[in-house]
Design a protein around this motif. Sequence first.
Motif, PDB file in Angstrom:
ATOM      1  N   UNK A 118      37.412  24.319  21.605  1.00 51.18           N
ATOM      2  CA  UNK A 118      37.507  22.952  21.090  1.00 51.18           C
ATOM      3  C   UNK A 118      37.435  23.014  19.570  1.00 51.18           C
ATOM      4  N   UNK A 119      38.545  22.710  18.925  1.00 57.69           N
ATOM      5  CA  UNK A 119      38.604  22.750  17.476  1.00 57.69           C
ATOM      6  C   UNK A 119      37.929  21.516  16.880  1.00 57.69           C
ATOM      7  N   UNK A 120      37.741  21.551  15.556  1.00 57.47           N
ATOM      8  CA  UNK A 120      37.153  20.408  14.864  1.00 57.47           C
ATOM      9  C   UNK A 120      38.007  19.162  15.079  1.00 57.47           C
ATOM     10  N   UNK A 121      39.333  19.311  15.022  1.00 59.53           N
ATOM     11  CA  UNK A 121      40.223  18.154  15.182  1.00 59.53           C
ATOM     12  C   UNK A 121      40.105  17.546  16.574  1.00 59.53           C
ATOM     13  N   UNK A 122      40.076  18.383  17.594  1.00 59.97           N
ATOM     14  CA  UNK A 122      39.981  17.876  18.954  1.00 59.97           C
ATOM     15  C   UNK A 122      38.633  17.198  19.184  1.00 59.97           C
ATOM     16  N   UNK A 123      37.573  17.760  18.634  1.00 66.04           N
ATOM     17  CA  UNK A 123      36.253  17.136  18.744  1.00 66.04           C
ATOM     18  C   UNK A 123      36.254  15.768  18.073  1.00 66.04           C
ATOM     19  N   UNK A 124      36.867  15.679  16.885  1.00 67.40           N
ATOM     20  CA  UNK A 124      36.896  14.410  16.149  1.00 67.40           C
ATOM     21  C   UNK A 124      37.673  13.349  16.913  1.00 67.40           C
TER      22      UNK A 124
ATOM     23  N   UNK B 134      54.771  11.738   7.013  1.00 64.61           N
ATOM     24  CA  UNK B 134      53.623  12.159   6.216  1.00 64.61           C
ATOM     25  C   UNK B 134      52.594  12.807   7.116  1.00 64.61           C
ATOM     26  N   UNK B 135      51.946  13.827   6.610  1.00 63.15           N
ATOM     27  CA  UNK B 135      50.943  14.516   7.412  1.00 63.15           C
ATOM     28  C   UNK B 135      49.669  13.679   7.471  1.00 63.15           C
ATOM     29  N   UNK B 136      49.168  13.456   8.656  1.00 63.17           N
ATOM     30  CA  UNK B 136      47.911  12.751   8.840  1.00 63.17           C
ATOM     31  C   UNK B 136      47.023  13.585   9.752  1.00 63.17           C
ATOM     32  N   UNK B 137      45.740  13.232   9.820  1.00 65.13           N
ATOM     33  CA  UNK B 137      44.877  13.972  10.743  1.00 65.13           C
ATOM     34  C   UNK B 137      45.161  13.515  12.171  1.00 65.13           C
ATOM     35  N   UNK B 138      44.532  14.169  13.120  1.00 65.23           N
ATOM     36  CA  UNK B 138      44.884  13.947  14.516  1.00 65.23           C
ATOM     37  C   UNK B 138      44.621  12.516  14.975  1.00 65.23           C
ATOM     38  N   UNK B 139      43.571  11.868  14.434  1.00 64.46           N
ATOM     39  CA  UNK B 139      43.260  10.501  14.874  1.00 64.46           C
ATOM     40  C   UNK B 139      44.348   9.527  14.448  1.00 64.46           C
ATOM     41  N   UNK B 140      44.792   9.624  13.192  1.00 66.66           N
ATOM     42  CA  UNK B 140      45.886   8.766  12.729  1.00 66.66           C
ATOM     43  C   UNK B 140      47.192   9.119  13.438  1.00 66.66           C
ATOM     44  N   UNK B 141      47.390  10.409  13.726  1.00 69.71           N
ATOM     45  CA  UNK B 141      48.602  10.832  14.413  1.00 69.71           C
ATOM     46  C   UNK B 141      48.654  10.291  15.838  1.00 69.71           C
ATOM     47  N   UNK B 142      47.495  10.173  16.469  1.00 73.27           N
ATOM     48  CA  UNK B 142      47.451   9.581  17.805  1.00 73.27           C
ATOM     49  C   UNK B 142      47.856   8.115  17.773  1.00 73.27           C
ATOM     50  N   UNK B 143      47.535   7.418  16.683  1.00 73.82           N
ATOM     51  CA  UNK B 143      47.891   6.004  16.551  1.00 73.82           C
ATOM     52  C   UNK B 143      49.366   5.847  16.237  1.00 73.82           C
TER      53      UNK B 143
END
Length: 336
Positions: free
Chosen positions: A276-282, A145-154
């Motif tokens: 630095x994209x929004x995702x990387x900043x978040x 499932x597609x998740x944002x970068x923070x959940x994907x890091x976990x």
Amino acid sequence: MNDKPQALPSFGTIVLAAYKPDPALFERQLLSISKQTHANFECVITADGDPEGVSRLVRSILPGDDRFRVAGFGDRLGFYGNFERGLTLVPPSADWVALSDQDDYWYPEKLERLLPHLESAVLVTGQARVVTDSGRVVAESTMRRRTDICDLLVQNQVTGGLCVFRRDLLEVILPFPRLSTLTQNHDHWIGVAAAALDDYVIVDDIVQDYVQHAANVIGEATESFNPLRSLRRARELALKFENSTSVPSVAVMVANMTFGWKALMLGTLEKRMPERTHSLEAASKTFNGPWAVFRIVALLWRGVIGSRTDLGPALTHLIGLFGRRQATRRLTAAES
């Protein structure tokens, strides 16, 4: 009006990492790749040790098919390094790159289904049916499932053998970052890099069989979370990496596997990405800074409640938070 994305009239490179492949499974996989309906590709097979044996197998399975070539290496790097050096062999003429394991089975329209999505995303990954080497179905779908970068890091959702990505992603991901930990995985790194670009998709199409057998380096998790089994495994790893099975040592080992690997990936992306994209900043804000522990706990809670993170990875990261404190205390004590 046809809203279906149109396929790129493109040439690509499939990087297949091989190490002492089972002849029957290897033949099945190579034949499945050779029969792709999108046939404009080359397949670079990186032999991680014993290149002559792999070359003989390829010649016997696909005589005369010059789309397949073996890049032989006598030194053994393991799957992480083997995929990396395979990616360095992708020619400038390639528009896209796909990764392949040596023992799965691609459905004929895999590339044809996935490639059109690269018109709007840097990376796309599909789903697989999970089967044993005898053909027994373990799971009908990997349910990525597609998740944002923070959940994907976990919790990683991008499996290397299921994805295709644009060649220009190589400029960000090569060379691979290095950390001596079991969580150092090429597909997690590639997925996080694509997510940092705000630019990856996961589709529901089942595009291959994902074959599970005793020789899998990393298999599909098909069993439910078992705390006792996980604890035994953690103690084994702590003894290997920390020379102790004490609670603090287990926690420090888990911290290195979780937050150490994340810090390395994020730090590498911050150096390599031109903007630095929004995702990387978040992601940087979530995992760094004096209040990071509270943001991480909130992330884990929301992930479990929202079914974006499984319970096992969430609990592992909570242990890792304790381990980070232990590691900081050790460092402070050593410096004083």
